[in-house]
Design a protein around this motif. Structure first.
Motif, PDB file in Angstrom:
ATOM      1  N   PHE A 149      47.773  38.398  31.715  1.00 42.35           N
ATOM      2  CA  PHE A 149      48.214  37.540  32.813  1.00 42.35           C
ATOM      3  C   PHE A 149      49.511  38.026  33.443  1.00 42.35           C
ATOM      4  N   ALA A 183      42.289  40.996  29.783  1.00 39.98           N
ATOM      5  CA  ALA A 183      43.174  40.449  30.813  1.00 39.98           C
ATOM      6  C   ALA A 183      44.588  40.286  30.260  1.00 39.98           C
ATOM      7  N   ASN A 203      49.447  38.954  37.249  1.00 38.43           N
ATOM      8  CA  ASN A 203      50.234  38.109  38.138  1.00 38.43           C
ATOM      9  C   ASN A 203      51.401  38.889  38.759  1.00 38.43           C
ATOM     10  N   VAL A 227      38.413  31.096  38.310  1.00 41.63           N
ATOM     11  CA  VAL A 227      37.221  31.891  38.053  1.00 41.63           C
ATOM     12  C   VAL A 227      36.141  31.537  39.066  1.00 41.63           C
ATOM     13  N   GLY A 285      47.978  32.041  30.202  1.00 41.79           N
ATOM     14  CA  GLY A 285      47.630  32.552  31.517  1.00 41.79           C
ATOM     15  C   GLY A 285      46.664  31.593  32.174  1.00 41.79           C
ATOM     16  N   TYR A 293      43.934  31.217  35.341  1.00 38.36           N
ATOM     17  CA  TYR A 293      43.133  31.944  36.316  1.00 38.36           C
ATOM     18  C   TYR A 293      42.212  30.983  37.057  1.00 38.36           C
ATOM     19  N   LEU A 330      39.366  35.697  39.099  1.00 40.89           N
ATOM     20  CA  LEU A 330      38.414  36.546  38.395  1.00 40.89           C
ATOM     21  C   LEU A 330      37.020  36.222  38.914  1.00 40.89           C
ATOM     22  N   TYR A 346      38.908  41.560  38.711  1.00 43.21           N
ATOM     23  CA  TYR A 346      40.066  40.894  39.294  1.00 43.21           C
ATOM     24  C   TYR A 346      39.908  40.966  40.803  1.00 43.21           C
ATOM     25  N   LYS A 351      44.687  37.244  44.438  1.00 41.12           N
ATOM     26  CA  LYS A 351      45.282  35.942  44.106  1.00 41.12           C
ATOM     27  C   LYS A 351      44.841  34.881  45.099  1.00 41.12           C
ATOM     28  N   ALA A 402      47.347  31.853  41.864  1.00 43.41           N
ATOM     29  CA  ALA A 402      46.732  32.187  40.578  1.00 43.41           C
ATOM     30  C   ALA A 402      45.779  33.364  40.768  1.00 43.41           C
ATOM     31  N   PRO A 403      45.710  34.258  39.782  1.00 46.64           N
ATOM     32  CA  PRO A 403      44.754  35.367  39.871  1.00 46.64           C
ATOM     33  C   PRO A 403      43.321  34.843  39.890  1.00 46.64           C
TER      34      PRO A 403
END
Length: 155
Positions: free
Chosen positions: A66, A64, A70, A113, A109, A111, A146, A134, A137, A143-144
């Motif tokens: 970030f 990953a 992002n 989850v 970063g 994330y 996962l 991924y 967002k 935020a991304p």
């Protein structure tokens, strides 16, 4: 005499009809298990095991990044792995959701989850390695996300 003859014909007719119906059902029931067994064997042969899928994910996942994720430089459904710390468990249960922070280069970063690993037990402050995809967002936090299927203790 006519009545006896007519009654005999009716009895023979009913006996003949009843026998055919039973034979048809017996034949249908006899072929069904065989067909089901063949379909089951075919689907078993075609589908990889969970262990094989996990090994494939670990092999194909990229680390990953970030900034790239992002910055929309990584496509959704890209296989990703990351190592970091669980900051906050937002939903606990079958599909855990937690905030996850990674140390990358000179920064951090963050994330969200979505845990799809039903065997994983997560706790705030724990350092783990996740494998998954991924998934875009989060609308509220930007935020991304996962979606992970493998969560392991970090090495």
């Amino acid at each position: 005499m006519k009545k006896l003859f007519l009654l005999s014909i009716i009895v023979l007719f009913l006996a003949a009809c009843g026998g055919e119906a039973e034979d048809t059902n017996e034949q249908a029931n006899a072929t069904t298990p065989t067909e089901e067994a063949t379909e089951t064997e075919e689907s078993t042969e075609e589908e990889p095991t969970q262990e094989e899928l996990d090994a494939q994910l670990k092999e194909e996942a990229i680390e990953a990044d970030f900034v790239a994720i992002n910055g929309d430089e990584v496509e959704e459904d890209t296989k990703i792995h990351a190592t970091g710390t669980i900051d906050m468990v937002m939903e606990d249960g079958v599909m855990d959701e937690f905030m996850f922070t990674t140390e990358e280069g000179d920064g951090y970063g963050m994330y969200i989850v979505h845990n799809l690993d039903m065997d994983a037990e997560i706790q705030e402050g724990e350092t783990i390695k996740v494998y998954g995809t991924y998934s875009g967002k989060d609308e509220e936090m930007s935020a991304p996300i996962l979606s992970t299927t493998i969560i392991e203790p970090a090495e």
